[in-house]
Design an enzyme around this catalytic site. Structure first.
Site, mmCIF file in Angstrom:
data_model
loop_
_atom_site.group_PDB
_atom_site.id
_atom_site.type_symbol
_atom_site.label_atom_id
_atom_site.label_comp_id
_atom_site.label_asym_id
_atom_site.label_seq_id
_atom_site.Cartn_x
_atom_site.Cartn_y
_atom_site.Cartn_z
ATOM 1 N N LEU A 48 -48.255 -66.281 22.633
ATOM 2 C CA LEU A 48 -49.331 -66.613 23.564
ATOM 3 C C LEU A 48 -50.589 -66.818 22.727
ATOM 4 O O LEU A 48 -50.947 -65.960 21.911
ATOM 5 C CB LEU A 48 -49.515 -65.468 24.561
ATOM 6 C CG LEU A 48 -50.279 -65.730 25.863
ATOM 7 C CD1 LEU A 48 -49.684 -66.907 26.623
ATOM 8 C CD2 LEU A 48 -50.254 -64.485 26.739
ATOM 9 N N ASP A 49 -51.253 -67.961 22.889
ATOM 10 C CA ASP A 49 -52.446 -68.278 22.095
ATOM 11 C C ASP A 49 -53.480 -67.157 22.166
ATOM 12 O O ASP A 49 -53.607 -66.494 23.199
ATOM 13 C CB ASP A 49 -53.100 -69.568 22.590
ATOM 14 C CG ASP A 49 -52.301 -70.809 22.224
ATOM 15 O OD1 ASP A 49 -51.431 -70.715 21.345
ATOM 16 O OD2 ASP A 49 -52.553 -71.872 22.826
#
Length: 319
Positions: A48-49
Protein backbone atom coordinates in the site's frame (compact mmCIF):
# COMPACT_ATOMS: atom_id res chain seq x y z
CA UNK A 1 28.50 -30.83 12.21
CA UNK A 2 27.43 -27.19 12.35
CA UNK A 3 24.75 -26.37 14.87
CA UNK A 4 21.57 -24.83 13.51
CA UNK A 5 20.95 -21.37 14.89
CA UNK A 6 17.76 -21.04 16.87
CA UNK A 7 15.15 -18.82 15.26
CA UNK A 8 14.65 -15.54 17.05
CA UNK A 9 11.16 -14.66 18.20
CA UNK A 10 7.97 -16.51 19.01
CA UNK A 11 6.35 -19.12 16.70
CA UNK A 12 3.10 -17.16 16.64
CA UNK A 13 0.75 -17.51 13.64
CA UNK A 14 -2.26 -15.66 12.25
CA UNK A 15 -3.29 -12.45 10.51
CA UNK A 16 -3.32 -8.83 11.63
CA UNK A 17 -5.41 -6.66 9.32
CA UNK A 18 -3.78 -3.32 9.97
CA UNK A 19 -5.41 0.03 9.31
CA UNK A 20 -2.20 1.51 7.90
CA UNK A 21 -1.93 5.25 8.51
CA UNK A 22 -0.80 7.70 5.84
CA UNK A 23 2.94 8.29 5.72
CA UNK A 24 3.94 4.75 6.70
CA UNK A 25 5.54 2.36 4.23
CA UNK A 26 4.20 -1.19 4.06
CA UNK A 27 7.64 -2.60 4.91
CA UNK A 28 7.80 -0.36 7.98
CA UNK A 29 4.41 -1.66 9.12
CA UNK A 30 5.63 -5.25 8.77
CA UNK A 31 8.76 -4.49 10.81
CA UNK A 32 6.74 -2.88 13.59
CA UNK A 33 4.28 -5.80 13.76
CA UNK A 34 7.20 -8.23 13.89
CA UNK A 35 8.71 -6.28 16.79
CA UNK A 36 5.39 -5.84 18.59
CA UNK A 37 4.53 -9.57 18.51
CA UNK A 38 8.18 -10.68 18.78
CA UNK A 39 7.32 -12.98 15.87
CA UNK A 40 9.74 -15.26 14.05
CA UNK A 41 8.36 -14.54 10.59
CA UNK A 42 6.12 -11.77 9.20
CA UNK A 43 5.07 -10.62 5.71
CA UNK A 44 2.33 -8.62 4.01
CA UNK A 45 -0.15 -9.44 1.24
CA UNK A 46 0.01 -6.44 -1.07
CA UNK A 47 1.91 -3.15 -0.87
CA UNK A 48 0.00 0.00 0.00
CA UNK A 49 1.56 3.32 -1.07
CA UNK A 50 2.94 5.49 1.78
CA UNK A 51 0.39 8.23 1.01
CA UNK A 52 -2.47 5.69 1.08
CA UNK A 53 -4.26 4.50 4.20
CA UNK A 54 -6.34 1.47 5.01
CA UNK A 55 -6.31 -2.27 4.91
CA UNK A 56 -2.88 -3.93 4.94
CA UNK A 57 -3.06 -7.71 5.59
CA UNK A 58 -0.02 -8.79 7.62
CA UNK A 59 0.73 -12.49 8.05
CA UNK A 60 2.62 -13.95 11.00
CA UNK A 61 4.27 -17.37 11.19
CA UNK A 62 2.39 -20.14 9.38
CA UNK A 63 0.02 -17.57 7.88
CA UNK A 64 2.86 -16.37 5.60
CA UNK A 65 2.31 -19.61 3.64
CA UNK A 66 -1.16 -18.36 2.69
CA UNK A 67 -0.06 -14.90 1.47
CA UNK A 68 -0.27 -15.84 -2.27
CA UNK A 69 -3.99 -16.62 -1.90
CA UNK A 70 -4.70 -13.19 -0.43
CA UNK A 71 -2.51 -11.51 -3.06
CA UNK A 72 -4.77 -13.02 -5.74
CA UNK A 73 -7.93 -11.71 -4.06
CA UNK A 74 -9.91 -8.71 -5.27
CA UNK A 75 -9.21 -5.34 -3.69
CA UNK A 76 -11.55 -2.43 -3.03
CA UNK A 77 -10.40 1.20 -2.89
CA UNK A 78 -12.17 4.46 -2.11
CA UNK A 79 -10.35 7.50 -3.47
CA UNK A 80 -10.56 11.22 -4.22
CA UNK A 81 -9.57 12.51 -7.65
CA UNK A 82 -8.48 16.14 -7.93
CA UNK A 83 -9.26 17.56 -11.37
CA UNK A 84 -7.21 20.20 -13.18
CA UNK A 85 -3.65 19.06 -12.36
CA UNK A 86 -1.47 16.16 -13.45
CA UNK A 87 1.52 15.40 -11.26
CA UNK A 88 4.78 13.51 -11.76
CA UNK A 89 3.82 10.83 -9.24
CA UNK A 90 0.10 10.87 -10.14
CA UNK A 91 -0.66 11.80 -6.52
CA UNK A 92 -0.21 14.77 -4.17
CA UNK A 93 3.46 14.03 -3.57
CA UNK A 94 4.68 14.89 -7.06
CA UNK A 95 5.41 18.08 -8.94
CA UNK A 96 2.70 19.63 -11.11
CA UNK A 97 3.39 18.76 -14.75
CA UNK A 98 0.17 19.84 -16.53
CA UNK A 99 -2.79 22.06 -15.63
CA UNK A 100 -6.21 22.79 -17.08
CA UNK A 101 -9.08 25.12 -16.24
CA UNK A 102 -11.61 22.59 -17.57
CA UNK A 103 -13.64 20.58 -15.05
CA UNK A 104 -15.65 17.48 -15.96
CA UNK A 105 -19.38 17.29 -15.42
CA UNK A 106 -21.08 14.41 -13.64
CA UNK A 107 -22.50 13.24 -16.97
CA UNK A 108 -19.06 13.23 -18.63
CA UNK A 109 -17.58 11.20 -15.78
CA UNK A 110 -20.41 8.64 -15.78
CA UNK A 111 -20.14 8.26 -19.55
CA UNK A 112 -16.41 7.47 -19.21
CA UNK A 113 -16.59 4.83 -16.45
CA UNK A 114 -17.64 1.90 -18.70
CA UNK A 115 -14.34 2.30 -20.59
CA UNK A 116 -12.53 1.62 -17.30
CA UNK A 117 -14.59 -1.42 -16.30
CA UNK A 118 -13.68 -5.01 -17.16
CA UNK A 119 -10.30 -6.08 -18.53
CA UNK A 120 -8.33 -3.01 -19.62
CA UNK A 121 -4.77 -2.09 -20.58
CA UNK A 122 -3.07 0.15 -18.04
CA UNK A 123 0.37 1.76 -17.93
CA UNK A 124 1.79 1.82 -14.37
CA UNK A 125 3.02 5.18 -12.99
CA UNK A 126 6.62 6.32 -13.50
CA UNK A 127 6.92 6.22 -9.72
CA UNK A 128 6.08 2.55 -9.17
CA UNK A 129 7.78 -0.65 -8.03
CA UNK A 130 7.75 -2.07 -11.57
CA UNK A 131 11.19 -3.38 -12.57
CA UNK A 132 12.80 -1.99 -15.73
CA UNK A 133 16.01 -3.78 -16.74
CA UNK A 134 16.51 -4.86 -13.13
CA UNK A 135 15.83 -1.41 -11.63
CA UNK A 136 12.73 -0.18 -9.83
CA UNK A 137 10.89 2.42 -11.91
CA UNK A 138 10.67 4.80 -8.93
CA UNK A 139 14.47 4.73 -8.51
CA UNK A 140 14.96 5.67 -12.16
CA UNK A 141 12.27 8.36 -11.91
CA UNK A 142 13.93 9.92 -8.85
CA UNK A 143 17.13 10.21 -10.90
CA UNK A 144 15.20 12.19 -13.50
CA UNK A 145 15.05 9.40 -16.05
CA UNK A 146 11.82 9.00 -18.02
CA UNK A 147 11.31 5.29 -18.58
CA UNK A 148 8.95 3.54 -20.96
CA UNK A 149 6.80 1.17 -18.95
CA UNK A 150 4.81 -1.24 -21.11
CA UNK A 151 1.05 -1.36 -20.49
CA UNK A 152 -0.41 -4.49 -18.94
CA UNK A 153 -3.80 -6.06 -18.49
CA UNK A 154 -5.70 -5.43 -15.27
CA UNK A 155 -9.29 -6.17 -14.34
CA UNK A 156 -11.73 -3.74 -12.76
CA UNK A 157 -14.92 -5.44 -11.59
CA UNK A 158 -16.83 -2.34 -10.49
CA UNK A 159 -16.16 1.39 -10.80
CA UNK A 160 -18.56 3.78 -9.05
CA UNK A 161 -18.78 7.54 -8.77
CA UNK A 162 -19.70 8.05 -5.11
CA UNK A 163 -19.87 11.83 -4.83
CA UNK A 164 -18.99 15.08 -6.59
CA UNK A 165 -17.68 17.03 -3.58
CA UNK A 166 -16.90 20.17 -5.56
CA UNK A 167 -16.15 20.89 -9.20
CA UNK A 168 -12.48 20.16 -8.34
CA UNK A 169 -12.88 16.90 -6.40
CA UNK A 170 -14.80 13.64 -6.91
CA UNK A 171 -14.97 10.46 -4.81
CA UNK A 172 -14.88 7.02 -6.44
CA UNK A 173 -14.88 3.39 -5.36
CA UNK A 174 -13.50 0.45 -7.33
CA UNK A 175 -13.16 -3.28 -6.87
CA UNK A 176 -10.27 -4.60 -8.92
CA UNK A 177 -7.83 -7.44 -9.43
CA UNK A 178 -4.14 -7.78 -8.69
CA UNK A 179 -1.75 -5.20 -10.16
CA UNK A 180 -4.21 -2.33 -10.67
CA UNK A 181 -2.77 1.15 -10.06
CA UNK A 182 -5.41 3.62 -8.87
CA UNK A 183 -2.99 6.48 -9.57
CA UNK A 184 -2.91 5.42 -13.23
CA UNK A 185 -6.71 5.46 -13.35
CA UNK A 186 -6.77 9.08 -12.17
CA UNK A 187 -4.07 10.10 -14.65
CA UNK A 188 -5.75 8.40 -17.61
CA UNK A 189 -9.26 9.61 -16.75
CA UNK A 190 -7.98 13.17 -16.50
CA UNK A 191 -6.44 12.90 -19.94
CA UNK A 192 -9.54 11.31 -21.47
CA UNK A 193 -11.73 14.06 -19.98
CA UNK A 194 -9.34 16.75 -21.22
CA UNK A 195 -8.76 18.25 -17.79
CA UNK A 196 -5.82 16.34 -16.18
CA UNK A 197 -6.09 14.74 -12.74
CA UNK A 198 -4.27 13.09 -9.84
CA UNK A 199 -5.10 11.15 -6.68
CA UNK A 200 -5.73 13.43 -3.71
CA UNK A 201 -6.62 10.69 -1.22
CA UNK A 202 -6.54 6.89 -1.38
CA UNK A 203 -7.86 4.32 1.07
CA UNK A 204 -8.02 0.54 0.67
CA UNK A 205 -11.14 -0.85 2.32
CA UNK A 206 -10.98 -4.54 1.37
CA UNK A 207 -8.58 -7.27 0.26
CA UNK A 208 -10.57 -10.47 -0.18
CA UNK A 209 -11.39 -12.21 2.07
CA UNK A 210 -10.66 -9.39 4.57
CA UNK A 211 -12.79 -6.26 4.97
CA UNK A 212 -13.11 -3.12 7.11
CA UNK A 213 -14.69 -5.11 9.97
CA UNK A 214 -11.33 -6.89 10.39
CA UNK A 215 -9.30 -3.68 10.73
CA UNK A 216 -7.25 -2.81 13.79
CA UNK A 217 -5.46 0.51 14.29
CA UNK A 218 -2.03 1.25 15.74
CA UNK A 219 -3.66 2.93 18.72
CA UNK A 220 -5.66 -0.22 19.47
CA UNK A 221 -2.55 -2.38 19.17
CA UNK A 222 -0.54 -0.11 21.44
CA UNK A 223 -3.32 -0.08 24.04
CA UNK A 224 -3.30 -3.89 24.14
CA UNK A 225 0.50 -3.99 24.23
CA UNK A 226 0.54 -1.90 27.41
CA UNK A 227 -2.32 -3.80 29.09
CA UNK A 228 -0.83 -5.30 32.26
CA UNK A 229 -3.72 -7.68 32.97
CA UNK A 230 -3.36 -11.43 32.37
CA UNK A 231 0.29 -11.01 31.50
CA UNK A 232 2.45 -14.12 31.31
CA UNK A 233 5.62 -14.12 33.43
CA UNK A 234 7.61 -15.11 30.33
CA UNK A 235 6.55 -11.81 28.73
CA UNK A 236 8.12 -9.71 31.50
CA UNK A 237 11.44 -8.98 29.69
CA UNK A 238 9.50 -7.56 26.71
CA UNK A 239 7.10 -5.34 28.68
CA UNK A 240 4.39 -6.50 26.27
CA UNK A 241 1.19 -8.41 26.87
CA UNK A 242 1.49 -11.25 24.35
CA UNK A 243 -1.59 -13.03 25.69
CA UNK A 244 -3.79 -10.08 24.81
CA UNK A 245 -1.95 -9.35 21.56
CA UNK A 246 -2.34 -12.93 20.33
CA UNK A 247 -6.09 -12.73 20.94
CA UNK A 248 -6.21 -10.10 18.17
CA UNK A 249 -4.89 -12.50 15.53
CA UNK A 250 -7.27 -13.80 12.86
CA UNK A 251 -6.84 -17.53 12.18
CA UNK A 252 -4.47 -18.57 9.39
CA UNK A 253 -7.18 -20.54 7.61
CA UNK A 254 -9.30 -17.40 7.18
CA UNK A 255 -7.14 -16.53 4.16
CA UNK A 256 -8.22 -19.70 2.36
CA UNK A 257 -11.92 -19.06 1.75
CA UNK A 258 -11.13 -19.46 -1.95
CA UNK A 259 -10.33 -23.17 -1.43
CA UNK A 260 -12.53 -26.16 -0.61
CA UNK A 261 -12.08 -27.47 2.96
CA UNK A 262 -12.10 -31.14 3.99
CA UNK A 263 -11.78 -32.68 7.45
CA UNK A 264 -9.45 -35.63 8.06
CA UNK A 265 -9.53 -38.45 10.56
CA UNK A 266 -6.66 -38.89 13.00
CA UNK A 267 -5.14 -41.67 10.88
CA UNK A 268 -5.39 -39.59 7.71
CA UNK A 269 -3.89 -36.56 9.45
CA UNK A 270 -0.92 -38.61 10.63
CA UNK A 271 -0.26 -39.77 7.07
CA UNK A 272 -0.55 -36.28 5.61
CA UNK A 273 1.88 -34.89 8.19
CA UNK A 274 4.40 -37.44 6.87
CA UNK A 275 3.83 -36.11 3.37
CA UNK A 276 1.82 -39.15 2.26
CA UNK A 277 -1.19 -39.27 -0.03
CA UNK A 278 -4.55 -40.19 1.52
CA UNK A 279 -7.91 -41.21 0.07
CA UNK A 280 -10.77 -38.82 0.82
CA UNK A 281 -14.00 -40.79 0.96
CA UNK A 282 -16.44 -37.97 1.78
CA UNK A 283 -19.56 -38.13 -0.38
CA UNK A 284 -19.12 -34.52 -1.50
CA UNK A 285 -15.45 -34.75 -2.52
CA UNK A 286 -14.88 -34.13 -6.26
CA UNK A 287 -12.74 -36.56 -8.22
CA UNK A 288 -10.12 -33.94 -9.08
CA UNK A 289 -9.38 -30.41 -7.85
CA UNK A 290 -6.21 -28.37 -8.33
CA UNK A 291 -6.03 -26.97 -4.81
CA UNK A 292 -7.87 -27.77 -1.59
CA UNK A 293 -7.03 -27.55 2.09
CA UNK A 294 -7.50 -30.21 4.77
CA UNK A 295 -8.11 -29.82 8.49
CA UNK A 296 -7.78 -31.94 11.59
CA UNK A 297 -9.74 -30.97 14.71
CA UNK A 298 -10.57 -27.61 13.09
CA UNK A 299 -6.87 -26.84 12.57
CA UNK A 300 -5.35 -26.19 9.13
CA UNK A 301 -3.14 -29.14 8.26
CA UNK A 302 -2.15 -28.87 4.59
CA UNK A 303 -2.83 -27.50 1.13
CA UNK A 304 -2.68 -29.89 -1.78
CA UNK A 305 -4.35 -31.34 -4.86
CA UNK A 306 -7.10 -33.91 -5.35
CA UNK A 307 -6.41 -36.57 -7.96
CA UNK A 308 -8.93 -39.40 -8.30
CA UNK A 309 -10.22 -38.69 -4.77
CA UNK A 310 -6.69 -38.85 -3.35
CA UNK A 311 -5.28 -35.85 -1.50
CA UNK A 312 -1.64 -35.12 -2.29
CA UNK A 313 -0.14 -32.61 0.17
CA UNK A 314 1.96 -29.79 -1.28
CA UNK A 315 2.31 -27.48 1.71
CA UNK A 316 2.15 -28.55 5.35
CA UNK A 317 1.26 -26.39 8.35
CA UNK A 318 2.44 -26.75 11.93
CA UNK A 319 -0.46 -27.24 14.34
Amino acid sequence: MARQSKKKGRPVSGWIILDKPKGMRSTEAVSQIKYLFHAQKVGHAGTLDPLASGLLPIALGEATKTVPYVMQGTKTYRFHIAWGEERSTDDLEGEITHTSSKRPTREEILALLPQYTGVILQTPPQFSAIKIAGNRAYDLAREGEVVEIPPRQVEIETFKLIEMITKDHSIFEITCGKGTYVRSLARDMGRDLGCYAHIADLRRIAVAPFCENDLITWDELKAVELDKSAKNEKDAPFERNFIKLDELLIETISALECLSHYTLSQTQAQQVMKGNTVLLYHHDVPLDEDEVCVLYQDQLLAIGALEKNQFKPKRLFTI
